[in-house]
Design an enzyme around this catalytic site. Structure first.
Site, mmCIF file in Angstrom:
data_model
loop_
_atom_site.group_PDB
_atom_site.id
_atom_site.type_symbol
_atom_site.label_atom_id
_atom_site.label_comp_id
_atom_site.label_asym_id
_atom_site.label_seq_id
_atom_site.Cartn_x
_atom_site.Cartn_y
_atom_site.Cartn_z
ATOM 1 N N ASN A 7 0.367 -1.297 -0.071
ATOM 2 C CA ASN A 7 -0.263 -0.261 -0.114
ATOM 3 C C ASN A 7 1.069 1.289 -0.002
ATOM 4 O O ASN A 7 1.837 1.282 0.523
ATOM 5 C CB ASN A 7 -0.525 0.070 1.314
ATOM 6 C CG ASN A 7 -2.075 1.117 1.002
ATOM 7 O OD1 ASN A 7 -2.048 2.407 0.698
ATOM 8 N ND2 ASN A 7 -3.404 1.055 2.121
ATOM 9 N N ASP A 9 0.261 4.387 -0.109
ATOM 10 C CA ASP A 9 -0.411 5.201 0.214
ATOM 11 C C ASP A 9 -0.121 6.505 1.207
ATOM 12 O O ASP A 9 -0.116 7.936 0.364
ATOM 13 C CB ASP A 9 -1.968 5.695 1.037
ATOM 14 C CG ASP A 9 -2.899 4.811 0.898
ATOM 15 O OD1 ASP A 9 -3.154 4.369 -0.537
ATOM 16 O OD2 ASP A 9 -3.864 4.286 1.439
ATOM 17 N N HIS A 10 0.155 6.198 1.909
ATOM 18 C CA HIS A 10 1.639 7.196 3.087
ATOM 19 C C HIS A 10 2.821 7.801 2.067
ATOM 20 O O HIS A 10 3.781 8.624 3.103
ATOM 21 C CB HIS A 10 2.479 6.769 4.081
ATOM 22 C CG HIS A 10 0.659 6.417 4.701
ATOM 23 N ND1 HIS A 10 0.014 7.177 5.400
ATOM 24 C CD2 HIS A 10 0.383 4.734 4.949
ATOM 25 C CE1 HIS A 10 -1.756 6.673 5.723
ATOM 26 N NE2 HIS A 10 -0.645 5.487 6.450
ATOM 27 N N HIS A 43 -5.253 3.696 -2.195
ATOM 28 C CA HIS A 43 -6.664 4.248 -1.538
ATOM 29 C C HIS A 43 -7.227 5.349 -1.392
ATOM 30 O O HIS A 43 -7.078 6.367 -1.018
ATOM 31 C CB HIS A 43 -6.979 4.081 0.111
ATOM 32 C CG HIS A 43 -8.227 4.268 0.943
ATOM 33 N ND1 HIS A 43 -8.673 4.293 2.071
ATOM 34 C CD2 HIS A 43 -9.234 4.563 0.395
ATOM 35 C CE1 HIS A 43 -9.439 4.218 2.650
ATOM 36 N NE2 HIS A 43 -10.521 5.015 1.135
ATOM 37 N N ARG A 45 -9.106 8.221 -0.709
ATOM 38 C CA ARG A 45 -10.123 8.210 -0.061
ATOM 39 C C ARG A 45 -11.041 9.940 -0.870
ATOM 40 O O ARG A 45 -10.690 10.855 -1.187
ATOM 41 C CB ARG A 45 -9.270 8.673 0.940
ATOM 42 C CG ARG A 45 -8.941 8.203 2.126
ATOM 43 C CD ARG A 45 -7.933 8.537 3.298
ATOM 44 N NE ARG A 45 -9.603 8.410 4.214
ATOM 45 C CZ ARG A 45 -9.322 8.316 5.083
ATOM 46 N NH1 ARG A 45 -8.878 6.470 5.742
ATOM 47 N NH2 ARG A 45 -10.573 8.509 6.033
ATOM 48 N N ARG A 49 -6.562 12.772 0.855
ATOM 49 C CA ARG A 49 -6.215 13.575 1.842
ATOM 50 C C ARG A 49 -4.385 12.400 1.315
ATOM 51 O O ARG A 49 -3.498 13.723 2.069
ATOM 52 C CB ARG A 49 -5.623 12.627 3.510
ATOM 53 C CG ARG A 49 -5.828 11.272 3.687
ATOM 54 C CD ARG A 49 -6.024 11.328 4.529
ATOM 55 N NE ARG A 49 -7.815 11.298 4.993
ATOM 56 C CZ ARG A 49 -7.803 10.989 6.551
ATOM 57 N NH1 ARG A 49 -7.156 10.184 7.308
ATOM 58 N NH2 ARG A 49 -9.276 11.085 7.309
ATOM 59 N N HIS A 50 -4.625 11.886 0.887
ATOM 60 C CA HIS A 50 -2.760 11.779 0.738
ATOM 61 C C HIS A 50 -3.361 10.869 -1.121
ATOM 62 O O HIS A 50 -2.755 11.947 -2.264
ATOM 63 C CB HIS A 50 -2.605 10.055 1.243
ATOM 64 C CG HIS A 50 -3.802 9.580 1.277
ATOM 65 N ND1 HIS A 50 -4.798 8.097 0.260
ATOM 66 C CD2 HIS A 50 -3.643 8.174 2.851
ATOM 67 C CE1 HIS A 50 -5.081 7.781 1.215
ATOM 68 N NE2 HIS A 50 -4.654 7.537 1.963
ATOM 69 N N GLU A 70 -8.704 0.542 -3.028
ATOM 70 C CA GLU A 70 -9.526 0.400 -1.219
ATOM 71 C C GLU A 70 -10.497 1.208 -1.976
ATOM 72 O O GLU A 70 -9.948 2.924 -2.462
ATOM 73 C CB GLU A 70 -8.566 1.309 -0.468
ATOM 74 C CG GLU A 70 -8.047 -0.716 0.254
ATOM 75 C CD GLU A 70 -6.690 -0.276 1.132
ATOM 76 O OE1 GLU A 70 -7.261 0.981 1.916
ATOM 77 O OE2 GLU A 70 -6.124 -1.046 1.339
ATOM 78 N N THR A 101 -8.164 3.404 8.161
ATOM 79 C CA THR A 101 -9.559 2.748 8.700
ATOM 80 C C THR A 101 -9.206 2.162 10.395
ATOM 81 O O THR A 101 -8.905 1.667 9.925
ATOM 82 C CB THR A 101 -9.495 2.641 7.350
ATOM 83 O OG1 THR A 101 -9.369 2.584 6.058
ATOM 84 C CG2 THR A 101 -10.706 1.681 6.733
ATOM 85 N N GLU A 151 -11.210 -8.968 3.319
ATOM 86 C CA GLU A 151 -10.210 -8.433 3.645
ATOM 87 C C GLU A 151 -10.159 -9.134 5.155
ATOM 88 O O GLU A 151 -11.025 -7.566 5.877
ATOM 89 C CB GLU A 151 -9.182 -7.250 3.096
ATOM 90 C CG GLU A 151 -8.228 -7.519 3.757
ATOM 91 C CD GLU A 151 -7.026 -5.886 3.043
ATOM 92 O OE1 GLU A 151 -7.397 -5.861 2.019
ATOM 93 O OE2 GLU A 151 -6.279 -4.988 3.269
ATOM 94 N N HIS A 190 -3.577 -4.238 8.259
ATOM 95 C CA HIS A 190 -4.056 -2.837 8.696
ATOM 96 C C HIS A 190 -2.473 -3.766 10.545
ATOM 97 O O HIS A 190 -3.518 -4.496 10.590
ATOM 98 C CB HIS A 190 -5.199 -2.521 9.006
ATOM 99 C CG HIS A 190 -5.444 -1.431 9.710
ATOM 100 N ND1 HIS A 190 -4.972 -1.047 10.439
ATOM 101 C CD2 HIS A 190 -6.429 -0.295 8.707
ATOM 102 C CE1 HIS A 190 -5.129 0.023 9.879
ATOM 103 N NE2 HIS A 190 -5.989 0.831 9.304
ATOM 104 N N GLY A 191 -2.226 -2.617 10.266
ATOM 105 C CA GLY A 191 -1.652 -2.933 10.960
ATOM 106 C C GLY A 191 -0.268 -3.677 11.014
ATOM 107 O O GLY A 191 0.321 -4.143 11.751
HETATM 108 N N1 PXP Z 1 -6.119 -3.039 4.261
HETATM 109 C C1 PXP Z 1 -7.245 -1.997 4.031
HETATM 110 C C2 PXP Z 1 -8.054 -2.137 4.107
HETATM 111 C C3 PXP Z 1 -6.465 -0.932 4.914
HETATM 112 O O1 PXP Z 1 -7.393 0.411 4.597
HETATM 113 C C4 PXP Z 1 -5.529 -0.167 5.013
HETATM 114 C C5 PXP Z 1 -5.132 0.631 5.083
HETATM 115 O O2 PXP Z 1 -4.689 2.510 4.378
HETATM 116 C C6 PXP Z 1 -4.504 -1.382 4.954
HETATM 117 C C7 PXP Z 1 -4.616 -2.235 4.794
HETATM 118 C C8 PXP Z 1 -2.791 -0.985 4.847
HETATM 119 O O3 PXP Z 1 -2.702 -0.563 6.992
HETATM 120 P P1 PXP Z 1 -1.229 -0.161 7.212
HETATM 121 O O4 PXP Z 1 -1.159 1.262 6.547
HETATM 122 O O5 PXP Z 1 -1.669 0.019 8.195
HETATM 123 O O6 PXP Z 1 0.090 -1.771 7.080
#
Ligand code: PXP
Length: 239
Positions: A7, A9-10, A43, A45, A49-50, A70, A101, A151, A190-191
């Site tokens: 991912n 996004d950041h 993602h 959004r 924001r990103h 996403e 999220t 997921e 996530h995380g």
């Molecule tokens: N999966 C989904 C559906 C998410 O929304 C996110 C965060 O954007 C992630 C995975 C990735 O999460 P993380 O950035 O904490 O690895």
């Protein structure tokens, strides 16, 4: 071995902090591919924001990996996604105030809209996944609404006891087995980070992990290619 969706996004979060062109999500995607990523996740959004709209086309051109978009059940985003045609979408809940999220989608509450939206994506041969907690009720609804995949939200697992909570792992394992018995593909994310990913990899039948923040954070110091390579190695050696 689970596949790795990176991912990015950041990378865009950092770019948006100054509103310029760097760091570039498209370069991040091609570097992630060189590091061994199996897919790129982003993602779009509602508050932008990103990731920005133009990033979709640029990332598409910069790498040949399947793209997983996403997205929330928002009319404008649905329209953009249908036009863009990623290989996969993952439907997520979205609240403007949240940092990320924070919870899974309530598929039960959103049954009607899911019944209406999912066929539009399937008609375009786009794989549909729902981002949900490890709840059997939610998984049954994912099946009922015609999703191809779920997921599983691993945020709670990642937060409790730094991802070493056997009860949470058990819950995710049971959810994964139930979803597979219904014919759903099972992804998770996530995380997840370099410390807590291995236990998730040991759950049978996890198809793909989507990981963003920890990889991008590591990439600040070692580069995206190396950060992805390290995560792939961990996934490969976990079982
Ligand atoms: N999966 C989904 C559906 C998410 O929304 C996110 C965060 O954007 C992630 C995975 C990735 O999460 P993380 O950035 O904490 O690895």
């Amino acid at each position: 071995m689970p596949k790795l969706g990176v991912n990015i996004d950041h990378v865009a979060t950092l770019r948006q902090a100054r509103g310029g062109k760097v760091p570039s999500p498209k370069l991040a995607a091609s570097e992630a591919q060189k590091g061994g990523a199996d897919g790129i996740t982003l993602h779009l959004r509602e508050d932008r924001r990103h990731i920005q709209d133009f990033d979709l086309g640029e990332v598409r051109k910069s790498c040949s990996l399947p793209l997983n978009l996403e997205m929330a059940l928002h009319p404008e985003i649905i329209r953009i996604a249908l036009n863009f045609r990623p290989e996969k979408i993952c439907i997520v809940p979205e609240r403007r105030q949240e940092v990320t999220t924070e919870g899974g989608l309530d598929a039960v509450k959103n049954e009607k809209i899911l019944q209406r939206v999912i066929p539009q994506f399937k008609k375009k041969k786009i794989e549909v996944s729902l981002f949900i907690g490890p709840s059997l009720k939610q998984i049954e609804m994912a099946r009922k609404t015609g999703a191809d995949a779920i997921e599983i939200h691993t945020g709670h697992y990642a937060n409790v006891h730094k991802g070493k909570h056997p009860a949470e792992l058990l819950k995710i394992g049971k959810a994964a087995a139930f979803a597979r018995s219904l014919g759903l593909l099972v992804n998770a994310g996530h995380g997840l980070d370099y410390e807590n990913v291995s236990a998730i990899c040991c759950i049978p039948g996890i198809h793909e992990l989507n990981i963003g923040h920890s990889i991008v954070s590591r990439a600040v110091f070692v580069g995206m290619r190396e950060a992805v390579r390290e995560m792939k190695n961990l996934i490969r050696t976990s079982r």
